[in-house]
Design a protein around this motif. Structure first.
Motif, PDB file in Angstrom:
ATOM      1  N   SER A 169      -1.904 -14.311-100.795  1.00  0.00           N
ATOM      2  CA  SER A 169      -0.856 -13.903 -99.842  1.00  0.00           C
ATOM      3  C   SER A 169      -0.032 -12.770-100.441  1.00  0.00           C
ATOM      4  CB  SER A 169       0.032 -15.098 -99.500  1.00  0.00           C
ATOM      5  OG  SER A 169       0.987 -15.308-100.528  1.00  0.00           O
ATOM      6  N   GLY A 170       0.983 -12.333 -99.724  1.00  0.00           N
ATOM      7  CA  GLY A 170       1.812 -11.218-100.171  1.00  0.00           C
ATOM      8  C   GLY A 170       2.436 -11.410-101.536  1.00  0.00           C
ATOM      9  N   SER A 171       2.884 -12.630-101.827  1.00  0.00           N
ATOM     10  CA  SER A 171       3.527 -12.882-103.127  1.00  0.00           C
ATOM     11  C   SER A 171       2.568 -12.622-104.286  1.00  0.00           C
ATOM     12  CB  SER A 171       4.022 -14.330-103.198  1.00  0.00           C
ATOM     13  OG  SER A 171       4.931 -14.573-102.158  1.00  0.00           O
ATOM     14  N   TYR A 194      13.377 -12.869-100.799  1.00  0.00           N
ATOM     15  CA  TYR A 194      12.206 -12.187-101.363  1.00  0.00           C
ATOM     16  C   TYR A 194      12.568 -11.375-102.592  1.00  0.00           C
ATOM     17  CZ  TYR A 194       9.785 -14.079 -97.417  1.00  0.00           C
ATOM     18  OH  TYR A 194       9.249 -14.975 -96.523  1.00  0.00           O
ATOM     19  N   ARG A 247      12.739 -13.980-105.192  1.00  0.00           N
ATOM     20  CA  ARG A 247      11.403 -14.390-105.635  1.00  0.00           C
ATOM     21  C   ARG A 247      10.901 -13.488-106.770  1.00  0.00           C
ATOM     22  NH1 ARG A 247       7.127 -15.730-101.054  1.00  0.00           N
ATOM     23  NH2 ARG A 247       8.767 -17.274-100.669  1.00  0.00           N
ATOM     24  N   SER A 273      12.099  -4.361 -95.846  1.00  0.00           N
ATOM     25  CA  SER A 273      12.606  -5.203 -94.753  1.00  0.00           C
ATOM     26  C   SER A 273      12.775  -6.607 -95.320  1.00  0.00           C
ATOM     27  CB  SER A 273      11.601  -5.198 -93.595  1.00  0.00           C
ATOM     28  OG  SER A 273      11.816  -6.286 -92.733  1.00  0.00           O
ATOM     29  N   THR A 306      12.991 -10.042 -95.003  1.00  0.00           N
ATOM     30  CA  THR A 306      12.623 -10.950 -93.931  1.00  0.00           C
ATOM     31  C   THR A 306      13.545 -12.179 -93.882  1.00  0.00           C
ATOM     32  OG1 THR A 306      10.429 -10.194 -94.568  1.00  0.00           O
ATOM     33  CG2 THR A 306      10.524 -11.826 -92.854  1.00  0.00           C
ATOM     34  N   MET A 363       6.433  -5.629 -97.465  1.00  0.00           N
ATOM     35  CA  MET A 363       5.546  -6.610 -96.844  1.00  0.00           C
ATOM     36  C   MET A 363       5.683  -6.659 -95.336  1.00  0.00           C
ATOM     37  SD  MET A 363       3.479  -8.449 -98.658  1.00  0.00           S
ATOM     38  CE  MET A 363       4.353  -8.609-100.185  1.00  0.00           C
ATOM     39  N   SER A 364       6.909  -6.853 -94.864  1.00  0.00           N
ATOM     40  CA  SER A 364       7.065  -7.082 -93.426  1.00  0.00           C
ATOM     41  C   SER A 364       7.370  -5.798 -92.652  1.00  0.00           C
ATOM     42  CB  SER A 364       8.151  -8.138 -93.166  1.00  0.00           C
ATOM     43  OG  SER A 364       9.415  -7.694 -93.613  1.00  0.00           O
TER      44      SER A 364
HETATM   45  C1  PLP Z   1       5.960 -12.212 -96.125  1.00  0.00           C
HETATM   46  C2  PLP Z   1       6.726 -11.585 -97.210  1.00  0.00           C
HETATM   47  C3  PLP Z   1       6.319 -11.704 -98.561  1.00  0.00           C
HETATM   48  C4  PLP Z   1       5.131 -12.497 -98.991  1.00  0.00           C
HETATM   49  O1  PLP Z   1       5.206 -13.812 -98.658  1.00  0.00           O
HETATM   50  P1  PLP Z   1       3.885 -14.699 -98.700  1.00  0.00           P
HETATM   51  O2  PLP Z   1       4.369 -16.018 -98.195  1.00  0.00           O
HETATM   52  O3  PLP Z   1       3.413 -14.753-100.092  1.00  0.00           O
HETATM   53  O4  PLP Z   1       2.903 -14.020 -97.804  1.00  0.00           O
HETATM   54  C5  PLP Z   1       7.027 -11.001 -99.513  1.00  0.00           C
HETATM   55  N1  PLP Z   1       8.094 -10.243 -99.196  1.00  0.00           N
HETATM   56  C6  PLP Z   1       8.520 -10.125 -97.922  1.00  0.00           C
HETATM   57  C7  PLP Z   1       9.699  -9.242 -97.636  1.00  0.00           C
HETATM   58  C8  PLP Z   1       7.851 -10.786 -96.895  1.00  0.00           C
HETATM   59  O5  PLP Z   1       8.281 -10.659 -95.624  1.00  0.00           O
END
Ligand code: PLP
Length: 373
Positions: free
Chosen positions: A63-65, A90, A93, A139, A141, A168-169
């Motif tokens: 996934s994005g992370s 995020y 994170r 962005s 999220t 990501m978003s």
């Molecule tokens: C979706 C998102 C991520 C990644 O999240 P995953 O749950 O790992 O897909 C990271 N940063 C932002 C700003 C996001 O919107």
């Protein structure tokens, strides 16, 4: 109920034609498949307004992370220092990633409803010459705020540091001139504005900076340089790739072009977002982010005053009628979030707001009954 649309920040509602691509089990070894990967990589550079001479794309499983973790743990070396700019979950994170990997870092925290100040970033960089890399979210999220990456890019570049962006978003929904801004690494994933399904992230990298990272990675699977070196040869992924997701993504990119690229998609998202905010405002529901900084992807709304319902109740009511929304994520107030990306159009926003109005009216009626009773 299995037929609702997602009003979430991803995974999001995709077209049937994108989903249909996943009915085929593609071989990973042959040239057709490798060509699909190479096409995707090329097209992503175009979307980023980045030239092939200076930039290159890496696709990364997960996934994005995983993409964010791959970049931070691969390019920030042991003697380097990272400035993390955070105004949401995020951004936070990224501090978790740095902690796990033992990356040297400092954090510049901003309240969730404010954007980071480029001037402040400039001061931090001036005061701390050890900082080699700066990272931020475009962005956020968490709240829906759209941060000013252009202003921050300017001060980071003029201070001679490397700039990493979590887009990501926003990537594909908001136009980002990556090369012009001098962004060194920008990360997004398959299941956001390009409207594919979840399974991999992608990173647009400055070639020279990527090459400089060789040998610095702290993990084998997430080694950005190693992944690139293999993929750059002929489009082969190191380790098993998410074949179905890759096919769906290639289709999603075609559909995005047919829609009219980032410009048309961005306009659709902005129109969805504005209509949503206007209609909610008519019902007395206010946004957490002010109009100047509200992004076009997802919106955080305060609960109406004197709300006599829980998120769970509202969620179930709306889901039964065809839409899934998101809980709030800001800490200081009771909120909920509505995303407007994916295969979502004006008619969906109108329907959702009608459902929401019905729900509020039913709750008000219940309360009246209780008072009378
Ligand atoms: C979706 C998102 C991520 C990644 O999240 P995953 O749950 O790992 O897909 C990271 N940063 C932002 C700003 C996001 O919107």
């Amino acid at each position: 109920m299995k037929n609702y649309k997602l009003l979430t920040p991803g995974p999001l509602t995709t077209t049937d034609t994108v989903k249909a691509e996943m009915l085929f089990d593609h071989c990973t070894w042959d040239d057709d498949y490798k060509q699909i990967t190479q096409q995707i990589r090329k097209k992503l550079l175009k979307l980023a307004h980045a030239s092939e001479d200076t930039y290159t794309t890496v696709l990364m499983q997960g996934s994005g992370s995983f993409g964010v973790e791959s970049v931070l743990t691969s390019v920030v070396g042991n003697t380097d220092k990272l400035l993390i700019i955070a105004n949401g979950a995020y951004g936070e994170r990224m501090t978790d990633i740095a902690e796990y990997a033992g990356i040297r870092y400092v954090t510049y925290r901003v309240h969730y409803n404010e954007i980071p100040s480029a001037q402040k970033v400039q001061q931090i960089l001036k005061a701390d010459p050890d900082i080699t890399h700066v990272t931020m979210v475009h962005s956020e999220t968490t709240s829906g705020i759209l941060n000013d990456i252009a202003a921050v890019a300017k001060v980071v570049k003029s201070a001679g540091r490397d700039f990493i962006v979590d887009a990501m978003s926003s990537f594909g929904g908001v136009d980002i001139p990556v090369e012009e801004l001098g962004i060194d690494f920008i990360i997004s994933s398959a299941n956001k504005c390009i409207q594919g399904v979840p399974g991999f992230s992608f990173i647009i990298c400055n070639r020279e900076k990527l090459k400089e990272s060789k040998g610095k990675a702290r993990s084998l699977s997430l080694d950005l340089y190693d992944q690139w070196e293999t993929m750059e040869k002929d489009g082969k992924w190191r380790f098993t790739s998410p074949t179905h997701v890759v096919l769906a993504f290639a289709k999603a990119m075609e559909e995005m072009e047919a829609e009219g690229g980032i410009e048309a998609r961005g306009a659709r998202y902005r129109a969805n977002n504005q209509l949503l905010i206007d209609k909610m405002s008519e019902m007395g529901i206010k946004t957490y982010i002010d109009g100047t900084h509200q992004g076009p992807i997802i919106t955080t709304f305060f609960y109406p005053e004197d709300a006599n319902f829980s998120f769970g109740e509202m969620y179930e009511y709306i889901k039964e009628r065809g839409y899934a929304i998101y809980p709030g994520k800001v800490t200081e107030a009771e909120t909920f979030r509505i995303g407007n990306i994916g295969e979502i159009y004006e008619e969906d926003i109108v329907k959702l707001c009608d459902i929401f109005k019905e729900f509020l009216e039913s709750k008000q009626a219940e309360e009246k009954m209780a008072r009378v009773g």
